[in-house]
Scaffold this motif. Structure first.
Motif, PDB file in Angstrom:
ATOM      1  N   PRO A   1      18.857  64.936  30.795  1.00 42.16           N
ATOM      2  CA  PRO A   1      20.311  64.934  30.666  1.00 42.16           C
ATOM      3  C   PRO A   1      20.714  65.021  29.197  1.00 42.16           C
ATOM      4  O   PRO A   1      20.022  64.515  28.317  1.00 42.16           O
ATOM      5  CB  PRO A   1      20.718  63.582  31.276  1.00 42.16           C
ATOM      6  CG  PRO A   1      19.607  63.253  32.219  1.00 42.16           C
ATOM      7  CD  PRO A   1      18.359  63.801  31.569  1.00 42.16           C
ATOM      8  N   SER A   2      21.867  65.671  28.939  1.00 40.99           N
ATOM      9  CA  SER A   2      22.274  65.909  27.561  1.00 40.99           C
ATOM     10  C   SER A   2      22.481  64.606  26.801  1.00 40.99           C
ATOM     11  O   SER A   2      22.199  64.513  25.617  1.00 40.99           O
ATOM     12  CB  SER A   2      23.554  66.752  27.518  1.00 40.99           C
ATOM     13  OG  SER A   2      24.581  66.121  28.265  1.00 40.99           O
ATOM     14  N   GLU A   3      23.011  63.595  27.477  1.00 40.54           N
ATOM     15  CA  GLU A   3      23.192  62.297  26.844  1.00 40.54           C
ATOM     16  C   GLU A   3      21.911  61.483  27.025  1.00 40.54           C
ATOM     17  O   GLU A   3      21.829  60.575  27.854  1.00 40.54           O
ATOM     18  CB  GLU A   3      24.397  61.581  27.449  1.00 40.54           C
ATOM     19  CG  GLU A   3      25.734  62.251  27.175  1.00 40.54           C
ATOM     20  CD  GLU A   3      26.100  62.210  25.691  1.00 40.54           C
ATOM     21  OE1 GLU A   3      25.665  61.266  24.998  1.00 40.54           O
ATOM     22  OE2 GLU A   3      26.790  63.125  25.230  1.00 40.54           O
ATOM     23  N   THR A   4      20.913  61.818  26.238  1.00 39.93           N
ATOM     24  CA  THR A   4      19.589  61.226  26.431  1.00 39.93           C
ATOM     25  C   THR A   4      19.612  59.712  26.286  1.00 39.93           C
ATOM     26  O   THR A   4      19.006  58.989  27.078  1.00 39.93           O
ATOM     27  CB  THR A   4      18.598  61.826  25.418  1.00 39.93           C
ATOM     28  OG1 THR A   4      18.621  63.241  25.541  1.00 39.93           O
ATOM     29  CG2 THR A   4      17.196  61.310  25.676  1.00 39.93           C
ATOM     30  N   GLU A   5      20.295  59.226  25.264  1.00 40.82           N
ATOM     31  CA  GLU A   5      20.328  57.786  25.015  1.00 40.82           C
ATOM     32  C   GLU A   5      20.881  57.043  26.219  1.00 40.82           C
ATOM     33  O   GLU A   5      20.310  56.051  26.680  1.00 40.82           O
ATOM     34  CB  GLU A   5      21.170  57.513  23.772  1.00 40.82           C
ATOM     35  CG  GLU A   5      21.125  56.077  23.296  1.00 40.82           C
ATOM     36  CD  GLU A   5      21.819  55.925  21.955  1.00 40.82           C
ATOM     37  OE1 GLU A   5      22.796  55.146  21.891  1.00 40.82           O
ATOM     38  OE2 GLU A   5      21.389  56.565  20.975  1.00 40.82           O
ATOM     39  N   ALA A   6      22.013  57.533  26.762  1.00 39.59           N
ATOM     40  CA  ALA A   6      22.620  56.885  27.921  1.00 39.59           C
ATOM     41  C   ALA A   6      21.734  57.012  29.151  1.00 39.59           C
ATOM     42  O   ALA A   6      21.624  56.077  29.955  1.00 39.59           O
ATOM     43  CB  ALA A   6      23.996  57.504  28.207  1.00 39.59           C
ATOM     44  N   ALA A   7      21.083  58.169  29.314  1.00 39.18           N
ATOM     45  CA  ALA A   7      20.248  58.398  30.488  1.00 39.18           C
ATOM     46  C   ALA A   7      19.043  57.470  30.512  1.00 39.18           C
ATOM     47  O   ALA A   7      18.724  56.860  31.535  1.00 39.18           O
ATOM     48  CB  ALA A   7      19.795  59.860  30.533  1.00 39.18           C
ATOM     49  N   VAL A   8      18.364  57.346  29.376  1.00 42.27           N
ATOM     50  CA  VAL A   8      17.186  56.483  29.318  1.00 42.27           C
ATOM     51  C   VAL A   8      17.587  55.023  29.494  1.00 42.27           C
ATOM     52  O   VAL A   8      16.921  54.254  30.191  1.00 42.27           O
ATOM     53  CB  VAL A   8      16.427  56.690  27.991  1.00 42.27           C
ATOM     54  CG1 VAL A   8      15.289  55.684  27.857  1.00 42.27           C
ATOM     55  CG2 VAL A   8      15.875  58.117  27.915  1.00 42.27           C
ATOM     56  N   SER A   9      18.715  54.630  28.892  1.00 41.07           N
ATOM     57  CA  SER A   9      19.200  53.260  29.060  1.00 41.07           C
ATOM     58  C   SER A   9      19.491  52.967  30.522  1.00 41.07           C
ATOM     59  O   SER A   9      19.126  51.906  31.047  1.00 41.07           O
ATOM     60  CB  SER A   9      20.474  53.043  28.229  1.00 41.07           C
ATOM     61  OG  SER A   9      20.214  53.137  26.852  1.00 41.07           O
TER      62      SER A   9
ATOM     63  N   GLN B   1      19.020  43.191  25.556  1.00 41.65           N
ATOM     64  CA  GLN B   1      20.442  42.895  25.674  1.00 41.65           C
ATOM     65  C   GLN B   1      21.292  44.053  25.168  1.00 41.65           C
ATOM     66  O   GLN B   1      22.324  44.388  25.749  1.00 41.65           O
ATOM     67  CB  GLN B   1      20.792  41.619  24.898  1.00 41.65           C
ATOM     68  CG  GLN B   1      22.216  41.128  25.113  1.00 41.65           C
ATOM     69  CD  GLN B   1      22.492  40.795  26.574  1.00 41.65           C
ATOM     70  OE1 GLN B   1      21.643  40.213  27.244  1.00 41.65           O
ATOM     71  NE2 GLN B   1      23.651  41.173  27.069  1.00 41.65           N
ATOM     72  N   GLY B   2      20.851  44.684  24.091  1.00 47.29           N
ATOM     73  CA  GLY B   2      21.583  45.820  23.564  1.00 47.29           C
ATOM     74  C   GLY B   2      21.632  46.979  24.547  1.00 47.29           C
ATOM     75  O   GLY B   2      22.692  47.573  24.776  1.00 47.29           O
ATOM     76  N   VAL B   3      20.480  47.306  25.148  1.00 44.15           N
ATOM     77  CA  VAL B   3      20.425  48.392  26.128  1.00 44.15           C
ATOM     78  C   VAL B   3      21.275  48.058  27.354  1.00 44.15           C
ATOM     79  O   VAL B   3      22.030  48.891  27.861  1.00 44.15           O
ATOM     80  CB  VAL B   3      18.969  48.673  26.533  1.00 44.15           C
ATOM     81  CG1 VAL B   3      18.903  49.622  27.726  1.00 44.15           C
ATOM     82  CG2 VAL B   3      18.192  49.256  25.352  1.00 44.15           C
ATOM     83  N   HIS B   4      21.158  46.817  27.835  1.00 40.04           N
ATOM     84  CA  HIS B   4      21.905  46.409  29.024  1.00 40.04           C
ATOM     85  C   HIS B   4      23.413  46.448  28.759  1.00 40.04           C
ATOM     86  O   HIS B   4      24.186  46.963  29.585  1.00 40.04           O
ATOM     87  CB  HIS B   4      21.483  44.997  29.441  1.00 40.04           C
ATOM     88  CG  HIS B   4      22.056  44.564  30.747  1.00 40.04           C
ATOM     89  ND1 HIS B   4      23.295  43.955  30.842  1.00 40.04           N
ATOM     90  CD2 HIS B   4      21.586  44.653  32.019  1.00 40.04           C
ATOM     91  CE1 HIS B   4      23.558  43.684  32.110  1.00 40.04           C
ATOM     92  NE2 HIS B   4      22.538  44.103  32.837  1.00 40.04           N
ATOM     93  N   THR B   5      23.847  45.908  27.624  1.00 35.64           N
ATOM     94  CA  THR B   5      25.278  45.889  27.316  1.00 35.64           C
ATOM     95  C   THR B   5      25.808  47.302  27.130  1.00 35.64           C
ATOM     96  O   THR B   5      26.909  47.636  27.587  1.00 35.64           O
ATOM     97  CB  THR B   5      25.539  45.059  26.046  1.00 35.64           C
ATOM     98  OG1 THR B   5      25.045  43.730  26.245  1.00 35.64           O
ATOM     99  CG2 THR B   5      27.021  44.974  25.729  1.00 35.64           C
ATOM    100  N   HIS B   6      25.028  48.146  26.474  1.00 31.89           N
ATOM    101  CA  HIS B   6      25.423  49.542  26.261  1.00 31.89           C
ATOM    102  C   HIS B   6      25.649  50.258  27.590  1.00 31.89           C
ATOM    103  O   HIS B   6      26.565  51.079  27.718  1.00 31.89           O
ATOM    104  CB  HIS B   6      24.324  50.246  25.465  1.00 31.89           C
ATOM    105  CG  HIS B   6      24.485  51.727  25.339  1.00 31.89           C
ATOM    106  ND1 HIS B   6      25.506  52.324  24.633  1.00 31.89           N
ATOM    107  CD2 HIS B   6      23.749  52.756  25.844  1.00 31.89           C
ATOM    108  CE1 HIS B   6      25.394  53.628  24.695  1.00 31.89           C
ATOM    109  NE2 HIS B   6      24.335  53.920  25.428  1.00 31.89           N
ATOM    110  N   THR B   7      24.830  49.936  28.583  1.00 33.36           N
ATOM    111  CA  THR B   7      24.866  50.648  29.865  1.00 33.36           C
ATOM    112  C   THR B   7      25.890  50.070  30.836  1.00 33.36           C
ATOM    113  O   THR B   7      26.446  50.805  31.652  1.00 33.36           O
ATOM    114  CB  THR B   7      23.467  50.602  30.518  1.00 33.36           C
ATOM    115  OG1 THR B   7      22.512  51.099  29.583  1.00 33.36           O
ATOM    116  CG2 THR B   7      23.410  51.455  31.771  1.00 33.36           C
TER     117      THR B   7
END
Length: 205
Positions: free
Chosen positions: A104-112, A174-180
């Motif tokens: 997916p183009s939004e790789t950071e969001a997809a992996v999170s 926590q950072g990944v979870h909050t971001h997602t």
């Protein structure tokens, strides 16, 4: 499960994209088949169930991530720690393409989202919990070993490597979870800032 690595890889790619789009609860083998462009019955020749497929995908994902970290040579343990953190908080398309072609183009969001979805399901599924526990143990040991190496080379103060690794891993998760899961657009940056402070604190002036 019939062995055919290329087909298994394509199925895992399709599962990754379908999971990111639909989420675990709504994900079906039909969705994965649609993403694959094949009848979903094909998937059952390689994986016994949706969970079997997703666990396999997670295992391969983590292996490639850890291999990528191991392949890099670092002269400075501080640099190694920061690179490890950056891989998790800011996965680049070129890194994701080692796992799936055309992520997916939004790789950071997809992996999170991948990790949050699978870790969330681990609340109810002991097989997933066993796998997520193993993944976290590997991440923790990599962090702790890097810190131990830094202490031995006198880059870091003589802190407790296990406890410091716990601290960094907690902030990462926590950072990944909050971001997602929230509208906190600054979640990743905040996590990175906190971890930078931890690394600065343990580093010798």
């Amino acid at each position: 499960m019939t062995g055919h690595p290329e087909t298994e890889r394509r199925i895992r790619e399709a599962a990754f994209r379908a999971l990111v789009e639909h989420g675990y609860a709504d994900l079906s083998m039909t969705d994965i088949g649609d993403e694959l462009g094949q009848n979903p019955s094909l998937i059952y020749h390689y994986f016994d169930s949706k969970d079997d497929l997703l666990l396999s995908m997670l295992e391969v994902f983590v292996e490639l991530f850890m291999d990528g970290q191991a392949e890099r040579e670092f002269d400075d343990p501080t640099e190694e720690l920061r690179a490890f953190v950056d891989q998790i908080l800011h996965p680049e398309p070129m890194h994701a393409e080692r796992i799936v072609s055309g992520p997916p183009s939004e790789t950071e969001a997809a992996v999170s989202r991948l990790f949050v979805e699978l870790w969330g399901h681990a609340q109810w599924d002991p097989d997933f919990r066993e796998k997520t526990t193993a993944v976290e143990s590997r991440l923790h040991e990599t962090l702790a070993e890097t810190i131990r190496n830094g202490i031995e080379r006198e880059h870091f103060r003589p802190v407790d490597p296990e406890l410091t690794a716990d601290h960094i891993l907690f902030v990462l998760k926590q950072g990944v979870h909050t971001h997602t899961t929230t509208n906190r657009d600054d979640a990743i940056d905040r996590a990175e800032t906190l971890i930078d402070e931890i690394i600065d604190d343990i580093s010798r002036a």
